[in-house]
Motif scaffolding. Structure first.
Motif, short mmCIF file in Angstrom:
data_model
loop_
_atom_site.label_atom_id
_atom_site.label_comp_id
_atom_site.label_asym_id
_atom_site.label_seq_id
_atom_site.Cartn_x
_atom_site.Cartn_y
_atom_site.Cartn_z
N PHE A 1 17.62 3.81 -0.74
CA PHE A 1 16.64 4.30 -1.69
C PHE A 1 17.07 5.64 -2.28
N CYS A 2 17.55 6.56 -1.44
CA CYS A 2 17.99 7.87 -1.94
C CYS A 2 19.20 7.73 -2.86
N ALA A 3 20.12 6.82 -2.51
CA ALA A 3 21.28 6.60 -3.36
C ALA A 3 20.88 6.01 -4.72
N LEU B 1 9.37 3.41 -11.73
CA LEU B 1 9.01 2.02 -11.44
C LEU B 1 10.23 1.25 -10.92
N VAL B 2 11.40 1.49 -11.54
CA VAL B 2 12.62 0.85 -11.05
C VAL B 2 12.93 1.32 -9.63
N SER B 3 12.76 2.63 -9.40
CA SER B 3 13.01 3.20 -8.07
C SER B 3 12.08 2.59 -7.02
N VAL B 4 10.79 2.47 -7.37
CA VAL B 4 9.81 1.90 -6.44
C VAL B 4 10.12 0.43 -6.18
N THR B 5 10.55 -0.29 -7.21
CA THR B 5 10.92 -1.70 -7.02
C THR B 5 12.05 -1.83 -6.00
N ILE B 6 13.04 -0.95 -6.10
CA ILE B 6 14.14 -0.95 -5.12
C ILE B 6 13.60 -0.62 -3.73
N VAL C 1 0.84 -1.21 0.00
CA VAL C 1 0.00 0.00 0.00
C VAL C 1 0.87 1.25 0.00
N PHE C 2 1.93 1.23 0.79
CA PHE C 2 2.81 2.40 0.92
C PHE C 2 3.44 2.76 -0.43
N TRP C 3 4.05 1.79 -1.09
CA TRP C 3 4.78 2.10 -2.32
C TRP C 3 3.86 2.31 -3.52
N VAL C 4 2.72 1.61 -3.58
CA VAL C 4 1.75 1.89 -4.65
C VAL C 4 1.21 3.31 -4.48
#
Length: 361
Positions: free
Chosen positions: A99-101, A57-62, A28-31
């Motif tokens: 995530f920030c990196a 999408l790549v960032s959210v997957t990480i 729920v958080f990342w969607v």
């Protein structure tokens, strides 16, 4: 009713509930973040930028991988709630940095969306931008842990009540079995025939007091340590009359601890076990020590004997008495209580220590 299995099933349900709820929270958080970021970008530019969406999408997957890894680590940590909160905080900080990196790499290193912005500046901006997001995730996760822990605590309380009642029934069935009663009554009969009426009367009173304790303990799962000590004195008095000079009992439970609350009949199987393995087979005087102390909010009780100890042939393995005591502590206190079985410190034998939170009546 197998309460040990019930306790294990309850712990398994608690672990499964925490795992499932944590995964739902991660999803729920990342969607939600993906939808918010995409909508914000579309409103700013007037259209959906597909290249940015692919990168996001790549960032959210990480982010999902980092959050799931943190969730996995926290669910594997045994201990108190503050310890798990500390672990959650550490995992959240690591996930935030990773995530920030990764965002900096995806948007400003591999192919910069803003060539005039240095990757180091972008990284600092991401740290500030996502600090509140990860803080909110941590807050939601800790709240989720608290709710599930509260539910598990309620289940443990219900099982503790049922287990205490079952322990009392087991006491009457296994501890006060016909063999024990036969030996006690036979000893009383022998004393009467020898015209040692005063000793026979004393032994009968001790048996009566012990039986009264088991009946009065029905429907409660905790009693004072003073009451438990009195019960063990009655029991050991009966056994001392049976074994004579073969048994010596020593009780060191300070009066200051008599108002401490402990699981009802907690010491009984430990004392009975010591009688069975240390006194009955001995060909010399055997000793049993009962004691306790309190320090740093903990109550430590012990039962020790100077019998043969735990021999290599494992004739004194962890049987019903020890395992039931361990399970009762786990049901009532969870990870906050511990049962330790070691070699005795008074010339061999076995030392059983019960370490639990200190509660006053």
């Amino acid at each position: 009713m197998d309460l040990t299995d019930d306790s294990r099933r309850s712990e398994a349900r608690h672990t499964t509930s925490m795992w499932r709820a944590g995964l739902i929270l991660v999803g729920v958080f990342w969607v939600g973040y993906l939808m918010h970021a995409t909508a914000w970008t579309a409103m700013d530019s007037g259209q959906i930028e597909w290249e940015l969406l692919q990168r996001r999408l790549v960032s959210v997957t990480i982010g999902v991988i980092c959050s799931t890894a943190a969730h996995f680590i926290v669910t594997r940590v045994d201990g108190t709630f503050p310890r798990r909160v500390s672990t959650t905080f550490a995992c959240t900080v690591v996930s935030w940095l990773v995530f920030c990196a990764s965002n900096t790499t995806i948007f400003y290193v591999l192919s910069s969306v803003k060539p005039d912005v240095a990757p180091s500046d972008a990284f600092l901006t991401y740290l500030l931008q996502f600090s509140w997001i990860f803080a909110a995730w941590m807050g939601a996760y800790v709240a989720l842990m608290a709710v599930i822990d509260l539910q598990a605590e309620r289940e443990r309380a219900v099982m503790a009540q049922a287990q205490a009642q079952a322990a009392q029934l087991a006491m009457l069935r296994y501890q006060l079995n016909p063999h024990f009663l036969f030996n006690t009554l036979n000893s009383i009969s022998s004393l009467v025939l020898d015209k040692r009426n005063a000793e026979a009367e004393q032994m009968l009173l001790r048996l009566s007091g012990f039986l009264r304790h088991t009946i009065d303990s029905d429907s409660i799962h905790k009693s004072t340590l003073g009451r438990e000590a009195n019960m063990q004195r009655e029991y050991l008095g009966i056994e001392a009359a049976r074994f004579g000079d073969k048994l010596r009992c020593h009780c060191d439970l300070p009066e200051a601890l008599h108002d401490c609350m402990v699981p009802s009949m907690l010491l009984q199987p430990l004392v009975e076990n010591a009688i069975k393995y240390a006194v009955a087979p001995a060909n010399k005087t055997a000793h049993i020590w009962l004691g306790g102390s309190a320090e740093n909010g903990r109550l430590i009780l012990y039962v020790e004997d100077d019998g043969p100890g735990i021999d290599p042939n494992r004739t004194r393995k962890e049987g019903v008495g020890w395992s039931n005591t361990r399970d009762r502590l786990a049901t009532l206190y969870g990870a906050a209580a511990e049962m330790r079985i070691t070699r005795g410190s008074r010339g061999g034998g076995v030392l059983v220590e019960l370490d639990m939170p200190l509660e006053r009546g």
